[in-house]
Design a protein around this motif. Structure first.
Motif, mmCIF file in Angstrom:
data_model
loop_
_atom_site.group_PDB
_atom_site.id
_atom_site.type_symbol
_atom_site.label_atom_id
_atom_site.label_comp_id
_atom_site.label_asym_id
_atom_site.label_seq_id
_atom_site.Cartn_x
_atom_site.Cartn_y
_atom_site.Cartn_z
ATOM 1 N N GLN A 1 0.875 -1.374 0.026
ATOM 2 C CA GLN A 1 0.151 0.389 0.237
ATOM 3 C C GLN A 1 0.902 1.436 -0.480
ATOM 4 O O GLN A 1 1.519 1.203 0.345
ATOM 5 C CB GLN A 1 -0.666 -0.120 1.414
ATOM 6 C CG GLN A 1 -2.105 1.170 1.743
ATOM 7 C CD GLN A 1 -3.104 0.645 2.689
ATOM 8 O OE1 GLN A 1 -3.999 1.353 2.216
ATOM 9 N NE2 GLN A 1 -2.479 0.324 3.896
ATOM 10 N N ILE A 2 0.857 1.857 -1.181
ATOM 11 C CA ILE A 2 1.380 3.552 -1.007
ATOM 12 C C ILE A 2 0.626 4.082 -0.573
ATOM 13 O O ILE A 2 -0.424 4.641 -2.091
ATOM 14 C CB ILE A 2 1.725 3.480 -2.219
ATOM 15 C CG1 ILE A 2 3.549 2.539 -2.033
ATOM 16 C CG2 ILE A 2 3.057 5.238 -1.820
ATOM 17 C CD1 ILE A 2 4.580 2.914 -2.659
ATOM 18 N N ASP A 3 0.263 5.631 0.020
ATOM 19 C CA ASP A 3 -1.082 6.612 0.032
ATOM 20 C C ASP A 3 -0.079 7.507 -1.282
ATOM 21 O O ASP A 3 0.815 8.206 -0.846
ATOM 22 C CB ASP A 3 -0.506 7.135 1.290
ATOM 23 C CG ASP A 3 -1.818 8.479 1.379
ATOM 24 O OD1 ASP A 3 -2.240 8.660 0.647
ATOM 25 O OD2 ASP A 3 -1.834 9.005 2.603
ATOM 26 N N LEU A 4 -1.299 7.666 -2.192
ATOM 27 C CA LEU A 4 -0.611 8.673 -2.972
ATOM 28 C C LEU A 4 -0.558 9.936 -3.397
ATOM 29 O O LEU A 4 -0.513 10.871 -3.568
ATOM 30 C CB LEU A 4 -1.522 8.252 -4.300
ATOM 31 C CG LEU A 4 -0.967 6.839 -5.155
ATOM 32 C CD1 LEU A 4 -1.825 6.547 -6.659
ATOM 33 C CD2 LEU A 4 0.260 6.072 -5.313
ATOM 34 N N THR A 5 -1.644 10.423 -1.813
ATOM 35 C CA THR A 5 -1.994 11.643 -1.592
ATOM 36 C C THR A 5 -0.486 12.210 -0.442
ATOM 37 O O THR A 5 -0.876 13.369 -0.215
ATOM 38 C CB THR A 5 -3.231 11.306 -0.415
ATOM 39 O OG1 THR A 5 -3.173 11.449 0.900
ATOM 40 C CG2 THR A 5 -4.562 11.386 -1.692
ATOM 41 N N SER A 6 0.422 11.404 0.150
ATOM 42 C CA SER A 6 1.774 11.744 0.766
ATOM 43 C C SER A 6 1.874 12.486 0.826
ATOM 44 O O SER A 6 2.796 13.514 0.701
ATOM 45 C CB SER A 6 2.092 10.736 1.448
ATOM 46 O OG SER A 6 2.592 9.590 0.569
ATOM 47 N N GLY A 7 2.302 13.137 -0.934
ATOM 48 C CA GLY A 7 3.633 12.974 -1.899
ATOM 49 C C GLY A 7 4.885 12.666 -1.993
ATOM 50 O O GLY A 7 5.412 13.062 -2.709
ATOM 51 N N GLU A 8 4.722 10.958 -1.641
ATOM 52 C CA GLU A 8 5.602 10.850 -1.328
ATOM 53 C C GLU A 8 5.755 10.394 -3.100
ATOM 54 O O GLU A 8 6.812 10.487 -3.770
ATOM 55 C CB GLU A 8 5.352 9.012 -1.054
ATOM 56 C CG GLU A 8 6.497 8.036 -1.081
ATOM 57 C CD GLU A 8 6.461 6.883 -0.438
ATOM 58 O OE1 GLU A 8 5.893 6.545 0.265
ATOM 59 O OE2 GLU A 8 6.645 6.152 -1.235
ATOM 60 N N ILE A 9 4.892 9.864 -3.919
ATOM 61 C CA ILE A 9 4.574 9.672 -5.472
ATOM 62 C C ILE A 9 4.128 10.949 -6.212
ATOM 63 O O ILE A 9 3.543 11.271 -5.883
ATOM 64 C CB ILE A 9 3.929 8.586 -4.950
ATOM 65 C CG1 ILE A 9 4.435 7.144 -5.213
ATOM 66 C CG2 ILE A 9 4.076 8.018 -7.417
ATOM 67 C CD1 ILE A 9 5.612 6.180 -5.582
ATOM 68 N N ARG A 10 5.321 11.624 -6.994
ATOM 69 C CA ARG A 10 4.994 12.618 -7.340
ATOM 70 C C ARG A 10 5.291 12.433 -8.862
ATOM 71 O O ARG A 10 3.940 13.405 -9.312
ATOM 72 C CB ARG A 10 6.115 13.474 -7.988
ATOM 73 C CG ARG A 10 7.179 13.848 -6.605
ATOM 74 C CD ARG A 10 5.463 15.164 -6.014
ATOM 75 N NE ARG A 10 5.740 15.430 -4.329
ATOM 76 C CZ ARG A 10 5.540 16.764 -3.534
ATOM 77 N NH1 ARG A 10 4.635 17.233 -4.229
ATOM 78 N NH2 ARG A 10 6.041 17.126 -2.351
ATOM 79 N N SER A 11 4.665 11.121 -9.240
ATOM 80 C CA SER A 11 5.021 11.094 -10.846
ATOM 81 C C SER A 11 4.433 9.291 -11.138
ATOM 82 O O SER A 11 5.127 8.834 -10.935
ATOM 83 C CB SER A 11 5.710 11.660 -11.770
ATOM 84 O OG SER A 11 7.066 11.181 -11.613
ATOM 85 N N ILE A 12 3.468 8.938 -11.984
ATOM 86 C CA ILE A 12 3.814 7.237 -12.149
ATOM 87 C C ILE A 12 3.966 7.790 -13.641
ATOM 88 O O ILE A 12 3.170 8.183 -15.094
ATOM 89 C CB ILE A 12 1.832 7.049 -12.636
ATOM 90 C CG1 ILE A 12 1.742 6.981 -10.976
ATOM 91 C CG2 ILE A 12 2.017 5.309 -12.750
ATOM 92 C CD1 ILE A 12 -0.204 6.499 -9.945
ATOM 93 N N VAL A 13 4.713 5.938 -13.998
ATOM 94 C CA VAL A 13 4.951 6.211 -15.468
ATOM 95 C C VAL A 13 3.896 4.442 -15.836
ATOM 96 O O VAL A 13 4.523 3.616 -15.045
ATOM 97 C CB VAL A 13 6.362 5.635 -15.675
ATOM 98 C CG1 VAL A 13 6.467 5.698 -17.025
ATOM 99 C CG2 VAL A 13 7.084 7.583 -15.396
ATOM 100 N N TRP A 14 2.843 4.765 -16.694
ATOM 101 C CA TRP A 14 2.339 3.777 -16.801
ATOM 102 C C TRP A 14 3.386 2.222 -18.394
ATOM 103 O O TRP A 14 3.566 3.225 -19.105
ATOM 104 C CB TRP A 14 1.440 3.887 -17.942
ATOM 105 C CG TRP A 14 0.496 4.742 -16.205
ATOM 106 C CD1 TRP A 14 0.210 5.323 -16.398
ATOM 107 C CD2 TRP A 14 -0.706 3.996 -15.274
ATOM 108 N NE1 TRP A 14 -0.920 6.190 -15.540
ATOM 109 C CE2 TRP A 14 -0.927 4.751 -15.061
ATOM 110 C CE3 TRP A 14 -0.160 2.671 -14.900
ATOM 111 C CZ2 TRP A 14 -1.989 4.853 -13.687
ATOM 112 C CZ3 TRP A 14 -1.208 2.894 -13.502
ATOM 113 C CH2 TRP A 14 -1.585 3.840 -12.899
#
Lengths: 182, 396
Positions: free
Chosen positions: B312-325
Motif C-alpha cells: 500500500q502506498i498513499d498517493l496523497t502523501s507526496g511520496e509519489i509525484r509521478s506515475i509512468v505507465w
C-alpha cells in the motif's frame, strides 16, 4: 510407460476451459454461505447451494462449519477461529492446484503436505493500536511434496498452483466487500 | 517495406502507405535512451544487414530509423509518406482504402502498422489523485520531464525496467510495480542471450506448434536493455540501484495504491522459467557441440525478495509525484472497417493470413514463429505471407 493418476480429471477441466472461453455467462459463478449466531462469539455457517453454468447448483450434501474463538480470548473455544478458516481455504486451494497441475504435466504425486502459518498482530482487532491492521500481516505456506519429479519441477508445480489459485488471489489482492443489513 | 521487397520480386504492383515519414514510430514515439534489444548483427532485413564496426552493439532508435530508410532505398519501395489511412473496407472482391490523400482500390491489403500504436493504460489510472503526474512511454522522453520526488513505474517488461533504471539514476526514487515478467540475463556463457535464442532454435518455434499461442503473443517483452557494457537489467540489478520493488498494482482506493501480496510468486515463476530456458540452451550446446564456442554453463542468483514488500502506498502523501505507465502497448485498428478483430481487439489471423480474403498482416508478435517479434523475423514472415498473397491473386 505408466499412467499418471492423481485422481484429477484434467481432460474435463481443459474441455471446460475451451467451452467457457466463448461463454463468459456460463463462467459466472456465485458461491453462497448462510450463517447463524449461536451464542457468545460462536456461530454456525451452512453451505449447500451455489450458482454456476447458468443455473442453480447444489453440493451433494450440506456442510456445516462452526466457528468460535479460543479460551485465551475469554471465549468457549468450541470451534476454530474465523481467521483460521482462511488458512483452510488457502491450503486446500493450493493443494488442489498442485494435484491438477501435476496431473496435467504427467507428474505422479505420492504425498502432498503443507504447513501454514499466518502472522497476526491482535492489537488491531482489539483496537489497541490504530496503526496495526486487523488481518494477517504475513502468511507462510511450506509444502512437502513426494513425487516423481525433480526439485525444480516440484517448485514449478507450487508456483503454478499459486498463479491459478482463487484463494491465493483473494488473499493477496484487494476485493470490494459490501456488507448490508437486510 | 519487407512486404514491398517480396511484392516487387513477384512483380506485383503495389504501394506502401506511411502516415508520417519512413520509420515514423522509431523517430517520434520512443524515449531518448532507447536502444534495440537485439544486437546489431541480428538487425537484418531482406538484402540489408549491419555492416558497421560493432556487430555486438545495440542500435539507438535513430540508427534503426536509418537502417529502415536504407532498406527502403535498397528495396526501391514505392513509399508514399504523410499519407494517413482512415478506412479500409471490402469492395468489389478487393478493398477500398480511404486515405488523407485520396482513395485507392486494391485487390489485397497488408497490414504492417505493428502492435504498439497506442500505450495501454489500465482503467484504475482514473482513480489516481490529480496532483500526481501521469505519463505513458509515448509521452516520456527522459527523466528531466518528471517532477522531482518519487516515481512509481508500473510494469516490469523491457520498457519498465529501462525507465525505472534511468529515472532512479536521475535522483528520483523509483518504486517499481512488478507483475508477471520475463527475466533474462543479457549474456549467457559469454554470448548474448538472443544469440542463444537465435541459434538454439527457440525463435524457430512456429505459431502452430506452441501450446498456448494466445499466451505467447501476449508475453511481456523480456527484461533486457542494450548497453555498450552488455549489462543485465533484472530486478536484482534494479534493487541494487535502490529501486523499491512492490507487487502488481491492483487497485487505487481512497487515494492509496494497493499492490498484490503475490510478489514472491511472480519472482519464482520468472526464475523457474529462466532456468528452464538456460537448461535448454545447455542441452542444445551439449548435443550440437556449440558448447565449444561458448563459456561454461552458469546459473544466476534467484530474485531477492524484499524482507517486507509494501502492499500500500498513499498517493496523497507526496511520496509519489509521478506515475509512468509501462503497462504495454496495443495496436490501433480504428481505421479497419472489416470485421476481423476478436473480442479483445486483436486481429484474427492464421500466421499473418487474416480472416478476410486478400487481407494480410506482418510485424505482429509471434505472427508465424517466435522470431516474428523481432526485426530479424520479418524476412521469412514476409516471404511466406506475400507468397500466400501472390498465389491467391494468381488463382483469382
Amino acid at each position: 510407460m505408466t499412467t499418471v493418476d492423481n485422481g484429477v480429471n484434467v481432460e474435463a477441466l481443459l474441455g471446460a476451459r475451451e467451452v467457457l472461453k466463448g461463454a463468459p455467462e456460463a463462467a459466472a459463478f456465485t458461491w453462497r454461505a448462510s450463517s447463524k449466531w449461536a451464542h457468545g462469539v460462536q456461530s454456525q455457517v451452512k453451505i449447500q447451494n451455489y450458482f454456476g453454468l447458468g443455473e442453480e447448483q447444489s453440493h451433494k450434501s450440506e456442510s456445516v462449519f462452526d466457528a468460535d474463538h479460543p479460551e485465551i480470548f475469554a471465549a468457549t473455544d468450541n470451534a476454530i477461529t474465523p481467521i483460521e478458516y482462511l488458512l483452510v481455504g488457502l491450503a486446500s486451494c493450493l493443494t488442489a492446484g498442485v494435484a491438477s497441475v501435476a496431473q496435467n504435466r504427467g507428474i505422479q504425486l505420492r504425498s502432498v503436505e503443507a504447513n501454514l502459518e499466518g502472522a497476526h498482530d491482535i492489537r488491531g482487532i482489539l483496537g489497541a493500536d490504530s496503526d496495526v491492521r486487523n488481518g494477517f500481516n504475513d502468511i507462510k505456506v511450506t509444502f512437502s511434496i513426494d513425487a516423481d519429479a525433480s526439485k525444480e519441477e516440484i517448485e514449478a508445480l507450487v508456483a503454478q498452483s499459486q498463479k491459478r489459485s482463487a484463494v491465493f488471489d483473494a488473499l493477496t489482492n484487494p476485493t470490494n466487500v459490501t456488507v448490508e443489513v437486510a | 517495406m519487407a512486404a514491398s521487397h517480396f511484392l516487387s520480386a513477384a512483380s506485383l504492383d503495389h504501394v506502401v502507405l506511411e502516415r508520417g515519414e519512413v520509420a515514423n514510430s522509431w523517430r517520434r514515439e520512443r524515449w531518448e535512451s532507447l536502444r534495440l534489444l537485439t544486437p546489431n548483427w541480428q538487425s537484418r532485413l531482406p538484402g540489408v544487414s549491419y555492416d558497421g564496426p560493432d556487430p555486438d552493439g545495440y542500435m539507438a532508435a535513430g540508427e534503426v530509423a536509418e537502417l529502415i530508410e536504407r532498406f527502403a532505398k535498397v528495396a526501391r519501395a514505392p513509399v508514399r509518406t504523410s499519407v494517413n489511412v482512415t478506412s479500409v473496407r471490402r469492395a468489389d472482391g478487393g478493398y477500398q482504402v480511404t486515405t488523407s490523400d485520396g482513395d485507392l482500390a486494391s485487390l489485397a491489403v497488408v497490414i504492417a502498422s505493428g502492435a504498439c500504436n497506442r500505450p495501454t493504460v489500465p482503467s484504475l489510472a482514473g482513480a489516481v489523485p490529480g496532483p500526481v503526474a501521469q505519463l505513458t512511454p509515448f509521452d516520456y522522453r527522459d527523466p528531466s520531464q518528471l517532477p522531482d520526488g518519487g516515481v512509481l513505474v508500473v510494469g516490469a517488461s523491457a520498457t519498465g525496467v529501462q525507465l525505472a533504471a534511468e529515472i532512479q539514476r536521475s535522483g528520483r526514487p523509483v518504486t517499481l510495480s512488478v507483475g508477471e515478467h520475463v527475466r533474462l540475463p543479457r549474456t549467457y556463457r559469454g554470448r548474448d542471450v538472443l544469440w542463444w535464442m537465435d541459434r538454439a532454435g527457440v525463435w524457430d518455434q512456429r505459431h502452430d506448434e506452441l501450446d498456448d499461442l494466445t499466451r505467447a503473443r501476449k508475453l511481456p517483452s523480456p527484461q533486457l536493455v542494450g548497453t555498450p557494457e552488455r549489462l543485465t537489467l533484472d530486478l536484482n540489478a534494479l534493487a541494487g540501484l535502490g529501486v523499491e520493488l512492490v507487487g502488481r498494482l491492483q487497485m487505487v482506493r481512497n487515494g492509496s495504491a494497493l499492490f498484490s501480496g503475490g510478489l514472491r510468486n511472480v519472482f519464482s515463476l520468472a526464475d523457474l522459467k529462466m532456468n528452464r530456458l538456460l537448461e535448454a540452451f545447455d542441452e542444445w550446446a551439449a548435443t550440437t557441440g556449440a558448447g565449444a564456442v561458448t563459456a561454461a554453463p552458469e546459473r544466476f542468483a534467484p530474485t531477492r525478495v524484499p524482507p517486507s514488500p509494501r502492499w500500500q502506498i498513499d498517493l496523497t502523501s507526496g511520496e509519489i509525484r509521478s506515475i509512468v505507465w509501462a503497462t504495454g502497448f496495443r495496436p490501433d485498428y480504428g481505421w479497419l472497417d472489416v470485421p476481423v478483430l476478436d473480442a479483445k481487439g486483436q486481429l484474427r489471423h492464421e500466421g499473418g493470413v487474416v480472416d478476410s480474403p486478400g487481407l494480410y498482416a506482418l510485424g505482429l508478435p509471434v505472427l508465424r514463429r517466435r522470431r516474428s517479434t523481432f526485426i530479424c523475423g520479418i524476412e521469412d514472415d514476409a516471404r511466406e505471407v506475400i507468397g500466400h498473397l501472390a498465389r491467391t491473386l494468381g488463382n483469382g
